[in-house]
Motif scaffolding. Structure first.
Motif, short mmCIF file in Angstrom:
data_model
loop_
_atom_site.label_atom_id
_atom_site.label_comp_id
_atom_site.label_asym_id
_atom_site.label_seq_id
_atom_site.Cartn_x
_atom_site.Cartn_y
_atom_site.Cartn_z
N LYS A 53 38.10 15.88 -20.46
CA LYS A 53 38.01 14.89 -21.55
C LYS A 53 39.45 14.71 -22.36
O LYS A 53 39.98 13.72 -22.47
CB LYS A 53 36.96 14.99 -22.53
CG LYS A 53 35.41 14.65 -21.97
CD LYS A 53 34.61 14.73 -23.05
CE LYS A 53 33.10 14.50 -22.26
NZ LYS A 53 31.88 14.78 -23.31
N ILE A 54 39.81 16.14 -22.55
CA ILE A 54 40.90 16.27 -23.54
C ILE A 54 42.33 15.44 -22.50
O ILE A 54 42.99 14.66 -23.13
CB ILE A 54 41.33 17.50 -23.74
CG1 ILE A 54 40.43 17.98 -24.95
CG2 ILE A 54 42.84 17.82 -24.35
CD1 ILE A 54 40.66 19.59 -25.21
N LEU B 243 39.65 16.67 -31.65
CA LEU B 243 38.72 17.32 -32.38
C LEU B 243 37.44 16.81 -32.10
O LEU B 243 36.39 18.10 -32.08
CB LEU B 243 38.99 17.11 -33.85
CG LEU B 243 40.14 17.61 -34.34
CD1 LEU B 243 40.54 17.45 -35.86
CD2 LEU B 243 40.22 19.24 -34.21
N GLY B 244 36.95 15.89 -31.94
CA GLY B 244 35.51 15.28 -31.48
C GLY B 244 35.14 16.05 -30.17
O GLY B 244 33.98 16.42 -30.26
N ILE B 245 35.91 15.93 -29.34
CA ILE B 245 35.71 16.60 -27.90
C ILE B 245 35.69 18.17 -28.06
O ILE B 245 34.65 18.68 -27.50
CB ILE B 245 36.90 16.38 -27.03
CG1 ILE B 245 36.63 14.73 -26.67
CG2 ILE B 245 36.75 16.75 -25.60
CD1 ILE B 245 38.14 14.23 -25.85
N LEU B 246 36.17 18.67 -28.66
CA LEU B 246 36.30 20.36 -28.88
C LEU B 246 35.14 20.67 -29.37
O LEU B 246 34.62 21.94 -29.18
CB LEU B 246 37.64 20.76 -29.76
CG LEU B 246 39.11 20.60 -28.89
CD1 LEU B 246 40.16 20.92 -29.87
CD2 LEU B 246 39.08 21.53 -27.66
N VAL C 150 44.32 9.00 -34.59
CA VAL C 150 43.31 8.74 -33.25
C VAL C 150 42.97 9.53 -32.61
O VAL C 150 42.08 10.32 -32.11
CB VAL C 150 43.35 7.21 -32.98
CG1 VAL C 150 42.57 6.80 -31.80
CG2 VAL C 150 43.55 6.16 -33.81
N ALA C 151 44.09 9.96 -31.94
CA ALA C 151 43.97 11.28 -30.91
C ALA C 151 43.82 12.42 -31.19
O ALA C 151 42.87 12.98 -30.59
CB ALA C 151 45.52 11.16 -30.24
N THR C 152 44.17 12.85 -32.56
CA THR C 152 43.78 13.95 -33.10
C THR C 152 42.29 14.01 -33.27
O THR C 152 41.57 15.12 -32.99
CB THR C 152 44.48 14.40 -34.51
OG1 THR C 152 45.79 14.37 -34.07
CG2 THR C 152 43.96 15.81 -35.06
N GLY C 153 41.64 12.73 -33.88
CA GLY C 153 40.43 12.82 -34.01
C GLY C 153 39.70 12.81 -32.83
O GLY C 153 38.49 13.57 -32.85
N ALA C 154 39.90 12.19 -31.74
CA ALA C 154 39.33 12.08 -30.38
C ALA C 154 39.27 13.62 -30.07
O ALA C 154 38.20 14.01 -29.44
CB ALA C 154 40.03 11.14 -29.72
#
Length: 88
Positions: free
Chosen positions: A35-36, A20-23, A14-18
């Motif tokens: 945000k990160i 990547l979504g922010i990046l 979940v953290a990785t997906g979040a």
């Protein structure tokens, strides 16, 4: 499979997906970094909560085991006393 490992894997995913979504979001760098940082803090808080929950659970189990152990010792002393009295 160990529940803790599964929970940690899900949280990491979940953290990785979040992240990547922010990046890949079209925000300014400063907004993206904030945000990160916020997501990292949320993930850390989740890990702390899970850790405290596991520690509390283990503490309760240990206390239960200790109580049962003391009960077994008391029963053994009573049995030994009964045997000692019956031999006399």
């Amino acid at each position: 499979m160990n529940t803790g490992k599964v929970a940690l894997g899900v949280l990491a995913g979940v953290a990785t997906g979040a992240i990547l979504g922010i990046l890949f979001a079209p925000d300014k760098g400063s907004v993206t970094r904030k945000k990160i940082a916020d997501k990292g803090k949320d993930s850390l808080d989740g890990l702390k909560t899970r850790y405290n929950s596991v520690i509390d659970n283990l503490s309760h189990r240990l206390e239960h085991i200790k109580q049962n152990g003391h009960g077994a010792i008391d029963d053994a002393y009573e049995l030994a006393e009964d045997v000692k009295n019956s031999v006399k």
